[in-house]
Design an enzyme around this catalytic site. Sequence first.
Site, mmCIF file in Angstrom:
data_model
loop_
_atom_site.group_PDB
_atom_site.id
_atom_site.type_symbol
_atom_site.label_atom_id
_atom_site.label_comp_id
_atom_site.label_asym_id
_atom_site.label_seq_id
_atom_site.Cartn_x
_atom_site.Cartn_y
_atom_site.Cartn_z
ATOM 1 C CB SER A 19 -0.961 -0.046 1.196
ATOM 2 O OG SER A 19 -1.871 1.019 1.151
ATOM 3 C CD GLU B 55 -8.711 3.753 8.389
ATOM 4 O OE1 GLU B 55 -8.288 3.387 9.496
ATOM 5 O OE2 GLU B 55 -8.279 3.305 7.323
ATOM 6 N N PRO C 232 -0.941 1.414 19.336
ATOM 7 C CG PRO C 232 -1.303 -0.841 19.852
ATOM 8 C CD PRO C 232 -1.797 0.543 20.159
#
Length: 548
Positions: free
Chosen positions: A69, A376, A503
């Site tokens: 990606s 997002e 994380p």
Amino acid sequence: MPPSSLRVVYAFAREMHPKTSDVFIQYGTAGFRTKANLLEHVVYRMGLLAVIRSRVKNGRTIGMMITASHNLEPDNGVKLVDPDGEMLEQSWEEIATRLANVSDNDLESTTAEIIKQVNADMSLKASVFIGMDTRYTSPRLAAAASNGVIALKGTPKEFGIVTTPMLHYCVKCRNDNTYGTPTEEGYYEKIVGAFKNIRQKLPVYGEYNTTLYVDGANGVGGKKLNIIKKSLDGELDLHLYNLGGNGGKLNLNCGADFVKVSQKPPVGVEHVPFQRVASLDGDGDRIVYYYVDDKDNMILLDGDRIATLLASYVTELLKSADATDLKLGLVQTAYANGASTRYITEELKVPVSCVKTGVKHLHHAALSFDIGIYFEANGHGTVVYSEKAKKAINNISKDGEPEQRKAAQLLLNFIDMTNETVGDAISDLFLVETILCAKGINVKQWLQTYTDLPNRQLKVTVKDRNAISTTDAERRCTSPEGLQTRIDEIVSTYKSGRSFVRPSGTEDVVRVYAEADTQESADKLAAEVARAVFDLAGGVGTRPELPT
């Protein structure tokens, strides 16, 4: 399948794709992703798993995409795509991780155990579609994927270089022929065809103009837009940059992730003041917009902006079609700018869900609405429509009043233009351009809908990212002890302050996000929180410095 049939699994591994590294690798938010030279045995084994998954799904086609990606060129990765074009079912991520990490000597027995565990009927046919991005390591890894499929007597079909969303689309179409034709040409026919149909119904007016600059991240998305460009019949005038020539490196100082995180324009793009630019990422599943003003400042229009634009337009069309009984909702993550969330809930009156980072979480939450929009902030998102919504809109397009029919027909084109399987930079580009045209607005007017709170993202390298645990859609930290208390203390000293840590899903770093009333404050807040993470979560290297 008798145990003797599994001997070829070990033979292929030993002779062609041996495990040469003891580095533990985990199936993360987007599959496996690491340095390409550590991946060949992993990809081979995922070929095995794809065949098992196909048989568990009664022979339906599974997808394998070779890509890292938005990562830089030395990396690569592999992820599995389920029959409906969605991410691999979450319960299988642990199985994938186990299979990827066993020794070659244990591969045969572990494969047999997994077949038994998931109750796969190995006598069924199995079909696996394989796609890859433009990385120089991708062909070798795609060959390893094919060998994994063949080792368990499955049928691989290689699509060559395609965007990640194209592969998701083809998998969905192969398993549901009402969705479209499972080829690259079928993708263009449906999505680009719908764009041209809708644009013929919308006059170009107001401040909108058809010129669009595109940063292709030196990846596959730009190459595919170069093919599409020839068929747009003047509906959109694409100026393409960073197509992989002239020594341009994949995602290096360009692409959606670079633009979003660094908040700088990409190299390799000619800039004209107030000219809108769309930046794709390396595999074509993310998009952000930006422009440069007359003082050389870059103004970003990210995934939050795209989501609010989509929500406002779909809301308008639903009202015009008198289909307001359909439930529209928007899904975001903690990275969404607080100002966008307020605008959606207070101005647009659209309900918002907040979920953990990772498109699989957003996609799942979006399915709970009749029409679910998810994005997002990094520009990864799409719209999903329930069968109920499609049926209702289709009925109005035939039987409604003239104005209702007109709005419903626009919505049907809008649905066809959407790649519902996954976030898709090309599909999203056409959706955004359609709405800007329909509203007759330019990028400055798009920006004026609300004012973002200044924000900053940082990364802190740690010994073990799993030392950080979170809750409340990753907005609160539950371990290590004392870290959330320290973050709360720091945030309380800033006006409009908000910060969280989580994380990374792909590397041993902790991601820090902060927003505040000024950029200076957001930068300082992010740095202070980064120092707290370094101190309490096992930071490696140099302690982050406070901005001067």
